[in-house]
Design a protein around this motif. Sequence first.
Motif, short mmCIF file in Angstrom:
data_model
loop_
_atom_site.label_atom_id
_atom_site.label_comp_id
_atom_site.label_asym_id
_atom_site.label_seq_id
_atom_site.Cartn_x
_atom_site.Cartn_y
_atom_site.Cartn_z
N LEU A 184 0.92 -1.17 -0.05
CA LEU A 184 -0.19 0.07 0.19
C LEU A 184 0.72 1.12 0.18
O LEU A 184 -0.18 2.66 0.06
N LEU A 185 1.73 1.01 0.26
CA LEU A 185 3.36 2.47 0.43
C LEU A 185 2.82 3.48 -1.93
O LEU A 185 3.02 2.51 -2.88
N THR A 186 2.94 4.56 -1.43
CA THR A 186 2.82 4.94 -2.68
C THR A 186 4.35 5.52 -2.78
O THR A 186 4.97 5.18 -1.78
N SER A 187 4.46 6.39 -3.93
CA SER A 187 5.84 6.75 -4.52
C SER A 187 6.76 7.38 -3.14
O SER A 187 7.54 6.66 -3.30
N GLU A 188 5.83 8.44 -2.93
CA GLU A 188 6.54 9.83 -1.92
C GLU A 188 6.48 8.55 -0.40
O GLU A 188 7.87 8.95 0.07
N GLU A 189 6.18 7.44 -0.20
CA GLU A 189 6.02 6.92 1.54
C GLU A 189 7.37 6.19 1.09
O GLU A 189 8.23 5.69 1.83
N ASP A 190 7.17 5.91 -0.27
CA ASP A 190 8.80 4.69 -0.95
C ASP A 190 10.01 5.51 -0.66
O ASP A 190 10.98 4.76 -0.18
N ALA A 191 9.79 6.89 -0.74
CA ALA A 191 11.17 7.54 -0.96
C ALA A 191 11.29 7.72 0.42
O ALA A 191 12.42 8.06 0.95
N GLU A 192 10.25 8.05 1.53
CA GLU A 192 10.64 8.14 2.96
C GLU A 192 11.19 7.19 3.15
O GLU A 192 11.57 7.12 4.54
N LEU A 193 10.78 5.93 2.90
CA LEU A 193 11.00 5.02 3.83
C LEU A 193 12.97 4.01 3.46
O LEU A 193 13.38 4.60 4.39
N ALA A 194 13.23 4.62 2.03
CA ALA A 194 14.77 4.39 1.35
C ALA A 194 15.23 5.57 2.30
O ALA A 194 16.45 4.82 2.60
N GLY A 195 14.83 6.21 2.64
CA GLY A 195 15.33 7.77 3.43
C GLY A 195 15.90 7.51 5.08
O GLY A 195 17.49 7.40 5.36
N ILE A 196 15.05 6.93 6.09
CA ILE A 196 15.01 6.20 6.81
C ILE A 196 16.23 5.44 7.10
O ILE A 196 16.13 4.82 8.11
N LEU A 197 15.79 3.88 6.06
CA LEU A 197 16.22 2.71 6.22
C LEU A 197 17.99 3.20 6.01
O LEU A 197 18.03 2.57 6.41
N GLU A 198 18.18 3.92 5.70
CA GLU A 198 19.47 5.37 4.71
C GLU A 198 20.06 4.80 5.76
O GLU A 198 21.26 4.56 6.82
N LEU A 199 18.84 5.61 6.90
CA LEU A 199 19.62 6.84 7.91
C LEU A 199 19.84 5.37 9.08
O LEU A 199 20.56 5.55 9.66
N ASP A 200 19.21 4.91 8.93
CA ASP A 200 19.24 3.89 9.97
C ASP A 200 20.59 2.56 10.06
O ASP A 200 21.65 2.03 10.66
N ARG A 201 21.14 2.54 8.32
CA ARG A 201 22.49 1.95 8.66
C ARG A 201 23.11 2.53 9.04
O ARG A 201 24.61 1.92 8.60
N ILE A 202 23.48 3.51 8.37
CA ILE A 202 24.70 5.00 9.31
C ILE A 202 24.58 5.00 10.52
O ILE A 202 25.64 4.20 10.80
N PHE A 203 23.75 4.90 10.89
CA PHE A 203 23.64 4.46 12.49
C PHE A 203 24.45 3.32 13.18
O PHE A 203 24.61 3.64 14.06
N THR A 204 24.11 2.10 12.10
CA THR A 204 24.15 0.88 12.65
C THR A 204 25.59 1.18 12.87
O THR A 204 26.16 0.49 13.35
N LEU A 205 26.63 1.36 10.80
CA LEU A 205 27.22 1.79 11.38
C LEU A 205 28.11 2.63 12.16
O LEU A 205 29.35 2.33 13.20
#
Length: 84
Positions: free
Chosen positions: A49-70
């Motif tokens: 049910l994700l819109t393209s805008e929400e998909d872009a938002e999710l991608a950014g949050i997941l990238e930030l999560d990867r950065i924090f993990t490192l």
Amino acid sequence: MITQMMVQPSFWVDSGIKLSKVRDIYLFKFTEELQSRLEELSEKKKAGLLTSEEDAELAGILELDRIFTLLNAKILVFPVMQVE
């Protein structure tokens, strides 16, 4: 080649992150609001049910999560660099 759009992780620097003390070490964490948003978007993605805008938002949050993990892994290895 497929290009994925994402909201830049720096978008959440002022409002979506915090430093949390864990056993005398400060680690980067999501605020409760950003964590809830991540969970909400993840559930919507699973349901298709994700819109393209929400998909872009999710991608950014997941990238930030990867950065924090490192970053947090490096902080744990080098605790001398702690914020007082």
